[in-house]
Design a protein around this motif. Sequence first.
Motif, mmCIF file in Angstrom:
data_model
loop_
_atom_site.group_PDB
_atom_site.id
_atom_site.type_symbol
_atom_site.label_atom_id
_atom_site.label_comp_id
_atom_site.label_asym_id
_atom_site.label_seq_id
_atom_site.Cartn_x
_atom_site.Cartn_y
_atom_site.Cartn_z
ATOM 1 N N ALA A 33 0.832 -1.208 0.000
ATOM 2 C CA ALA A 33 0.000 0.000 0.000
ATOM 3 C C ALA A 33 0.865 1.256 0.000
ATOM 4 N N LEU A 34 1.934 1.271 0.795
ATOM 5 C CA LEU A 34 2.841 2.422 0.830
ATOM 6 C C LEU A 34 3.534 2.620 -0.518
ATOM 7 N N THR A 35 4.030 1.533 -1.090
ATOM 8 C CA THR A 35 4.730 1.621 -2.366
ATOM 9 C C THR A 35 3.773 2.028 -3.483
ATOM 10 N N LYS A 36 2.553 1.529 -3.421
ATOM 11 C CA LYS A 36 1.519 1.897 -4.396
ATOM 12 C C LYS A 36 1.237 3.393 -4.337
ATOM 13 N N LYS A 37 1.115 3.939 -3.127
ATOM 14 C CA LYS A 37 0.861 5.374 -2.979
ATOM 15 C C LYS A 37 2.038 6.191 -3.513
ATOM 16 N N PHE A 38 3.242 5.708 -3.290
ATOM 17 C CA PHE A 38 4.415 6.392 -3.813
ATOM 18 C C PHE A 38 4.378 6.429 -5.343
ATOM 19 N N LEU A 39 4.076 5.293 -5.967
ATOM 20 C CA LEU A 39 4.026 5.226 -7.423
ATOM 21 C C LEU A 39 2.887 6.078 -7.986
ATOM 22 N N GLU A 40 1.769 6.093 -7.291
ATOM 23 C CA GLU A 40 0.644 6.911 -7.743
ATOM 24 C C GLU A 40 0.999 8.388 -7.743
ATOM 25 N N SER A 41 1.861 8.801 -6.828
ATOM 26 C CA SER A 41 2.306 10.197 -6.807
ATOM 27 C C SER A 41 3.146 10.532 -8.036
ATOM 28 N N SER A 200 -9.739 -10.153 -1.033
ATOM 29 C CA SER A 200 -8.408 -10.614 -1.425
ATOM 30 C C SER A 200 -7.368 -9.663 -0.842
ATOM 31 N N CYS A 201 -6.121 -10.096 -0.847
ATOM 32 C CA CYS A 201 -5.038 -9.228 -0.377
ATOM 33 C C CYS A 201 -4.929 -7.987 -1.265
ATOM 34 N N GLU A 202 -5.170 -8.146 -2.562
ATOM 35 C CA GLU A 202 -5.144 -7.007 -3.469
ATOM 36 C C GLU A 202 -6.248 -6.010 -3.129
ATOM 37 N N GLU A 203 -7.428 -6.517 -2.786
ATOM 38 C CA GLU A 203 -8.539 -5.627 -2.423
ATOM 39 C C GLU A 203 -8.244 -4.879 -1.125
ATOM 40 N N MET A 204 -7.611 -5.561 -0.169
ATOM 41 C CA MET A 204 -7.260 -4.875 1.072
ATOM 42 C C MET A 204 -6.171 -3.830 0.838
ATOM 43 N N THR A 205 -5.219 -4.142 -0.034
ATOM 44 C CA THR A 205 -4.183 -3.168 -0.384
ATOM 45 C C THR A 205 -4.824 -1.922 -0.987
ATOM 46 N N ASP A 206 -5.770 -2.129 -1.873
ATOM 47 C CA ASP A 206 -6.459 -1.012 -2.518
ATOM 48 C C ASP A 206 -7.224 -0.181 -1.491
#
Length: 347
Positions: A33-41, A200-206
């Motif tokens: 989740a942290l890495t995803k937010k970084f990439l989204e930035s 799913s783990c992906e849904e929780m990450t989202d």
Amino acid sequence: MYNDAVEFLKSIKSKDTVVIIFNNDGDGICSCALTKKFLESKGIEPLTISQPMPPDKFLQKKIQTTLPTKIIFLDMAIDQQPNIVKRFASICDILIVDHHTIAKNMNSRGIVHYNPRFKDNKIYQSATYCAYKLVSEIEDFSEHLWIAAVGMVSDYNLEDSQDVVSEIAKKYSVERQLYKSIFGRLADMIAYTRATGMLSCEEMTDLISKATLENIETVKNYDKMLQSFQIVDNEINAILDDIEKNAERIGQIIFYNIKSRYGLSSIVSTRISGKYEDKIIIIYEKGKSDAHVSARNQSKKYDMGKLLQKAMRDIKGSAGGHEAAAGATMPAKDWEKFKEQLIALTG
């Protein structure tokens, strides 16, 4: 290697196609989740794929269809599968951020392998802690410190992460232990939702990547996490009561044969180990063909990963993990042999 990992993240461009492969537990989910937010930035929407260890046999096909330019492994002891990494490295650049015992140094052309154990093989810092430190080198991520808190608590051991623990305690006015705070509850909600399979783990990450600590209860699918918490918490409390009455105690070991439709051995072993820190906790599920073990010890008297591997001597199966937490799988017919060898190893 830390600086190389920071530079890898800095080098990612908006035109890159990024795949994040993360371990299917709370630490893996929060580091993702942290890495995803970084990439989204950076204007990037990564593809996220949760995996067990070892990864499933279809992983390579899943990745190749996306034509990635970058792959980031989080909380995956993927260096235990070096051939997989090398195959992926032939098509794109790779970053590995991990904290498990190092099997192989994968650093080479096109591969950055960061693990704090390269500096000190006894250090224990969660993948979420590592991810938070890395992205914070590039931009201010304090707004998302709560995600780091949840992931770190999910991985349980905070002893070597006290700098970030201090940040969390100060920012949110909670005790440094963190486990009894809102972050411990959210960590349990992730674990319990994994158990029920409602998300799913992906849904929780989202969900986590879209939420703030203040509004998480309003985010889509939070109700399923809450429902999972209520269901599993009731079952765990019943199991904990039964352990007190019926667990088998031999020397330093507490054995308990768990029966649950939710696969709670890991969660229960962690809970029990907090109460009996000087004991080795062995929670096992024995089916017709296989036996699965979840082991814990908080005293650090034993290295549980190595102990289980030794107890598997002459037994076909697998074992491994951390100093405080480990697991094993074996044929059901070999359970008694494993148990005898474990007892002999611990005196």
